[in-house]
Design an enzyme around this catalytic site. Structure first.
Site, PDB file in Angstrom:
ATOM      1  N   GLY A 128      12.480 -11.791  -4.907  1.00 16.79           N
ATOM      2  CA  GLY A 128      11.897 -11.820  -6.251  1.00 16.79           C
ATOM      3  C   GLY A 128      12.566 -12.763  -7.225  1.00 16.79           C
ATOM      4  N   SER A 129      13.348 -13.728  -6.738  1.00 20.13           N
ATOM      5  CA  SER A 129      14.009 -14.639  -7.689  1.00 20.13           C
ATOM      6  C   SER A 129      12.988 -15.525  -8.407  1.00 20.13           C
ATOM      7  CB  SER A 129      15.081 -15.488  -7.000  1.00 20.13           C
ATOM      8  OG  SER A 129      14.506 -16.423  -6.123  1.00 20.13           O
ATOM      9  N   ASN A 130      11.892 -15.866  -7.749  1.00 17.78           N
ATOM     10  CA  ASN A 130      10.868 -16.656  -8.435  1.00 17.78           C
ATOM     11  C   ASN A 130      10.155 -15.821  -9.506  1.00 17.78           C
ATOM     12  OD1 ASN A 130      10.434 -19.551  -7.375  1.00 17.78           O
ATOM     13  ND2 ASN A 130      10.868 -18.360  -5.529  1.00 17.78           N
ATOM     14  N   MET A 149       4.601 -12.557   1.939  1.00 16.01           N
ATOM     15  CA  MET A 149       4.661 -12.869   3.374  1.00 16.01           C
ATOM     16  C   MET A 149       3.455 -12.318   4.132  1.00 16.01           C
ATOM     17  SD  MET A 149       7.347 -14.670   3.454  1.00 16.01           S
ATOM     18  CE  MET A 149       7.757 -14.823   5.188  1.00 16.01           C
ATOM     19  N   HIS A 198       6.225 -22.831  -1.650  1.00 21.91           N
ATOM     20  CA  HIS A 198       6.697 -22.935  -0.260  1.00 21.91           C
ATOM     21  C   HIS A 198       7.949 -23.821  -0.238  1.00 21.91           C
ATOM     22  CE1 HIS A 198       6.366 -22.795   4.077  1.00 21.91           C
ATOM     23  NE2 HIS A 198       6.574 -24.100   4.104  1.00 21.91           N
TER      24      HIS A 198
HETATM   25  C1  GRF Z   1      10.851 -18.830  -1.615  1.00 23.77           C
HETATM   26  O1  GRF Z   1      11.733 -19.682  -0.936  1.00 23.77           O
HETATM   27  C2  GRF Z   1       9.435 -19.311  -1.489  1.00 23.77           C
HETATM   28  O2  GRF Z   1       9.332 -20.695  -1.387  1.00 23.77           O
HETATM   29  C3  GRF Z   1       8.982 -18.651  -0.211  1.00 23.77           C
HETATM   30  O3  GRF Z   1       9.600 -17.395  -0.223  1.00 23.77           O
HETATM   31  C4  GRF Z   1      10.800 -17.459  -0.976  1.00 23.77           C
HETATM   32  C5  GRF Z   1      10.755 -16.363  -2.004  1.00 23.77           C
HETATM   33  O4  GRF Z   1      11.976 -16.262  -2.698  1.00 23.77           O
HETATM   34  N1  GRF Z   1       7.548 -18.592  -0.148  1.00 23.77           N
HETATM   35  P1  GRF Z   1      12.159 -15.144  -3.824  1.00 23.77           P
HETATM   36  O5  GRF Z   1      11.738 -13.823  -3.231  1.00 23.77           O
HETATM   37  O6  GRF Z   1      11.307 -15.530  -4.993  1.00 23.77           O
HETATM   38  O7  GRF Z   1      13.607 -15.159  -4.151  1.00 23.77           O
END
Ligand code: GRF
Length: 207
Positions: free
Chosen positions: A29-31, A107, A126
């Protein structure tokens, strides 16, 4: 060092109403947090209406809690088909007043059912320079191929995994002693930078 793609200067375009986002995540969930931070800082004129996650143990659930964001668990194991899961995602997104679907480490393969419900408003990030290295383990794939630059891509979602019109990419050099973890960490720095900008850019292109 990163070879940065130019981004529109922040704050990015403001819309009469804030963009209403549903963030779909399966893991860390860092994004999600980067998007929430861009919103809190006034860079991205948007609201996260709901966080949808499919794995009961996903760390993103704790993040959503800490950030004060509504969250809904839709466990894919409880659905007879991908379409049935996507139908429930659509209902959940709409019930929370969102109309942008922001896949951030989601995923699961999505179906045309979800794509058609929010035309032009389903985005994904991605960790490679698409169309190179789609699918899982993209960072490992890039290292195994011996590429000298990698990076990340935000794109509109089409049915084929990790395909669709590209919105923004950032380039990250591969260093001689990189491991999957070190390269992934530098790519994530760029992901957090480009995803909020890509959402604003995609929305401005629809206006
Ligand atoms: C990221 O590297 C994104 O590119 C891929 O999954 C990862 C998710 O990272 N699709 P986070 O859960 O947001 O930390």
């Amino acid at each position: 060092m990163a070879l940065l793609s130019p981004l529109p200067p922040s704050p990015w375009p403001r819309f009469s109403e804030p963009l209403k986002l549903a963030v779909l995540a399966s893991g860390n969930g860092s994004n999600l947090e980067a998007i929430a931070t861009a919103i809190a800082q006034g860079d991205l004129h948007a609201q996260v209406q709901v966080v949808i996650y499919n794995n009961p143990k996903a760390k993103v659930a704790e993040r959503a809690e800490r950030l004060g964001l509504p969250k809904v668990l839709l466990n894919h194991r409880h659905y007879p088909s991908r379409e049935a899961l996507d139908q429930d995602i659509i209902s959940t997104v709409q019930a929370h007043g969102a109309d942008w679907v922001i896949m951030a480490g989601w995923m699961r393969c999505v179906t045309q059912v979800l794509i058609d419900a929010f035309p032009g408003k389903v985005l994904n990030i991605h960790p490679s320079l698409l169309p190179s290295f789609p699918g899982i383990h993209a960072v490992d794939q890039a290292l195994a191929a011996g590429v000298k630059v990698s990076g990340c891509t935000v794109h509109h979602v089409e049915l084929k995994v990790d395909s669709g019109p590209i919105i923004i990419q950032a380039v990250v050099p591969v260093l001689p002693d990189d491991t999957p973890d070190t390269l992934q960490a530098r790519i994530q720095v760029q992901e957090h930078r480009i995803y909020p900008a890509a959402i604003a850019l995609a929305a401005s292109q629809m206006a």
